[in-house]
Design a protein around this motif. Structure first.
Motif: not given
Length: 668
Positions: A530-536
């Motif tokens: 599982i790979r991912g990215a988040e930005a806020e």
């Protein structure tokens, strides 16, 4: 390059430009911080770079309340919902759910069976909570091997820890148009000498909710305008008391809960749920030299739910009785290291039996017990902070049915990380962790029909433990009017346990039947990634005047050599705007989810993208010591046909259409 990747890059670039331009306008203003009780050091929300956290509280929590925990948290960074009707929607963190996501109440397990199947509700109420905490990352592992994906902690202060100088409380009444929903909730605290007292409760009734079109896309034979069997009925009552002094506190609480809700499938089944829960909590400050505090917590739950057919006849009875204890000691700094050590134990008796015969047609009576020891430490060296944690656990499962073998698992989980504060308010961090999870009772021993999911589940008593290797990089700004964060993560799981849909139809005995109502599912294992990215990025999120927030998140899960993991969340972008001045507060939220076509081998149709627009307006007034808030919430104003890629019912049960909620809340 895929379109959603290009869009995600464009969104991340836009977020950077927004942060840069807003930073130029920023002064020395600071915003209030919120303490995260589920972290080992009870640090503030903004300090959680090594354990990314979000805390929902106050007006933000009240505006996001749904009929389920999943619906309440669905718009948070990296969080989606299983969407199994209005009554049963569990949060999903970074594409991981069920037994890989731990749900807690005041730091202790909920004790329900919501990890077993998506149609099972989380037996805890959000409307009486003071705050809800979300942890995504390695520190969540200290609360159990079931927290590989993260944890959600609902804080309701049912056992008081401080004496109130005068009675305080909150009560709320709301009505929603899409489902003719009525909800009443309250919580109050008081003191009698050195005794702190707490009382809370709620009652909620909703009908079948309105939908924008047909229940099944393009199927004129399906229901139109209203989703049948999507009703909910829920009520709870809790009481707690504690003796509080300068030395610490000791207290206990009791709570009861009763739910009944529909499962909007062709089977038209429903679930009748009841739970009784007892908690005890005690903390002693500075009991001996070198120990800052010792805390002991106990939780006992008696849970039952009955799955009923369309005719109201009971089909299956799920029972779960648990006893959990947690012992924690916070030590004084040793050579600069500060930390917590502890022991956690849990025993439970779980079964899923035929309601009419009492036979173990689904899951046999199984006794499980676990003992774990854990330690987490942190040390500052100039601008650097080092963090390390270790959890060792033994778990055993013993089924009470001939021919099934007992299983025992030794589990080891640990994490190491570092944070570099290269400028005041800025931090760059990385964490590495290895976590192990034992297969659940249903994964080992299931062998029967599940009415609400229309599946015939077959366990595998030879399943091994999962081993998850996670790496995460974080960069964030935590001070001032403008704050932002970005996370990159990869989770490689050896022997990932999943339910493999064979596509074979069977009858209630498991015999192959082309006209059968159950799909056969086999619990299997395979390596996964599982790979991912988040930005806020946010501007003035809790201050007066204008506030802004923009976010984007994406993740992808694959079974190595076998295609995509099922029920993966769609990539999303969102923008929130708010304005607060005097007694008035208003918000608007726009979220776009992209088409999700990364399907598992047995999933048939991609999930269309959607855009959801929400808004709210509230007005505060003072009447003596009481503050009265009148509010109106509008959800899905565009009346979009929303189908969640993370829902097993996405092809037959869309999310509610346009809905307006009106209510009044009083605090004193």
């Amino acid at each position: 390059m895929p379109k959603h990747s290009l869009m995600a890059g464009a969104v991340l670039h836009a977020l950077w430009l927004f942060a840069a331009s807003a930073s130029a306008q920023e002064g020395d203003q600071t915003l209030p911080t919120v303490e995260v009780t589920a972290t080992p050091f009870n640090a503030s929300e903004g300090a959680q770079i090594l354990t990314p956290a979000k805390v929902l509280s106050g007006a933000e929590l009240r505006n996001k309340l749904g009929t389920s925990l999943g619906a309440t948290l669905n718009d948070e960074l990296g969080v989606s919902a299983s969407g199994f009707g209005a009554g049963a929607s569990r949060p999903i963190i970074r594409g991981l759910e069920g037994p890989r996501l731990r749900i807690m109440q005041n730091g202790m397990g909920v004790g329900d069976v919501s990890t077993v199947s998506n149609d099972h509700a989380v037996a805890i109420e959000s409307s009486t909570a003071r705050q809800i905490e979300i942890l995504r990352g390695p520190a969540a592992l200290l609360y159990g091997s079931g927290a590989i994906g993260g944890l959600v902690n609902i804080v309701n202060d049912r056992i008081p820890t401080e004496l109130m100088p005068a009675p305080t409380g909150e009560a709320e009444l709301r009505y929603s148009t899409a489902d003719q929903g009525k909800n009443l909730s309250f919580a109050t605290d008081a003191a009698a000498g050195t005794i702190g007292l707490h009382l809370d409760g709620h009652a909620r009734t909703t009908g079948d909710y309105r939908i924008p079109g047909f229940a099944a896309p393009g199927d004129a034979a399906s229901s139109y305008g209203v989703l049948p069997i999507s009703f909910t009925h829920s009520r709870s009552l809790g009481f707690g008391a504690s003796h509080i002094g300068d030395w610490g506190y000791v207290g206990a609480s009791v709570a009861t809960r009763r739910d009944r809700y529909g499962i909007p499938t062709a089977e038209r089944s429903s679930i009748d749920l009841s739970e009784t829960r007892f908690d005890a909590d005690g903390l002693v400050r500075k009991p001996v030299e070198g120990i800052r505090s010792i805390r002991v917590r106990l939780a006992s739950t008696d849970y039952e739910h009955v799955e009923q057919t369309a005719a109201g006849a009971p089909a299956s009875r799920f029972l779960n009785r648990t006893l959990e204890s947690r012992w924690e000691a916070v030590h004084e700094p040793l050579s600069g290291w500060r930390g917590t050590v502890g022991i956690q134990t849990e025993r439970n008796r779980y079964s899923a039996l035929s309601a009419s015969t009492g036979r173990a047609d689904t899951v046999p009576i199984t006794r499980s017990s676990s003992v774990a020891a854990f330690i987490v430490e942190e040390k500052d060296v100039g601008p650097f902070t080092a963090s390390a944690g270790l959890r060792l656990e033994n778990l055993s499962r013993s089924p009470e049915r001939a021919g099934l073998q007992d299983r025992s698992f030794n589990l080891a989980s640990y994490s190491v990380g570092g944070l570099w504060r290269f400028l005041p308010g800025y931090g760059l961090g990385t964490t590495l962790s290895i976590a192990q999870r034992a297969p659940g009772t249903e994964e080992l021993y299931s062998n029967g029909p599940h009415e609400s999911t229309a599946s015939f589940d077959i366990g595998n008593a030879a399943l091994g433990k999962e081993t998850s290797r996670n790496i995460e990089l974080s960069l964030q700004k935590t001070e001032g009017l403008v704050r932002w964060r970005g996370n990159l993560f990869q989770n490689r799981v050896k022997d990932f346990i999943y339910a493999r849909d064979t596509g074979v139809l069977v009858d209630e005995s498991g015999a192959i039947d082309p006209a059968g109502e159950f799909r056969r599912r086999l619990w299997s294992q395979g390596d996964a990634t599982i790979r991912g990215a988040e930005a806020e990025v946010s501007y003035n999120l809790r201050g007066d005047g204008l506030s802004l927030r923009a976010f984007a998140d994406t993740s992808r899960g694959r079974l190595d050599g076998a295609g995509n993991l099922p029920l993966q969340p769609a990539s999303r972008i969102g923008l929130d705007a708010g304005y607060k001045r005097g007694a008035w507060r208003s918000t608007a939220s726009l979220i776009h989810a992209y088409r999700q076509e990364r399907l598992a081998s047995f999933e048939a149709n991609p999930t269309p993208g959607y855009t959801r627009l929400d808004a709210s307006l509230s007005y505060d007034q003072r009447i003596g010591r009481t503050r009265v808030t009148w509010f109106m919430l509008a959800n899905n104003l565009l009346n979009q046909d929303i189908r969640l890629s993370t829902s097993l019912l996405r092809e037959v049960a869309p999310q509610p259409g346009r809905n307006v909620t009106m209510g009044v809340r009083t605090t004193f």
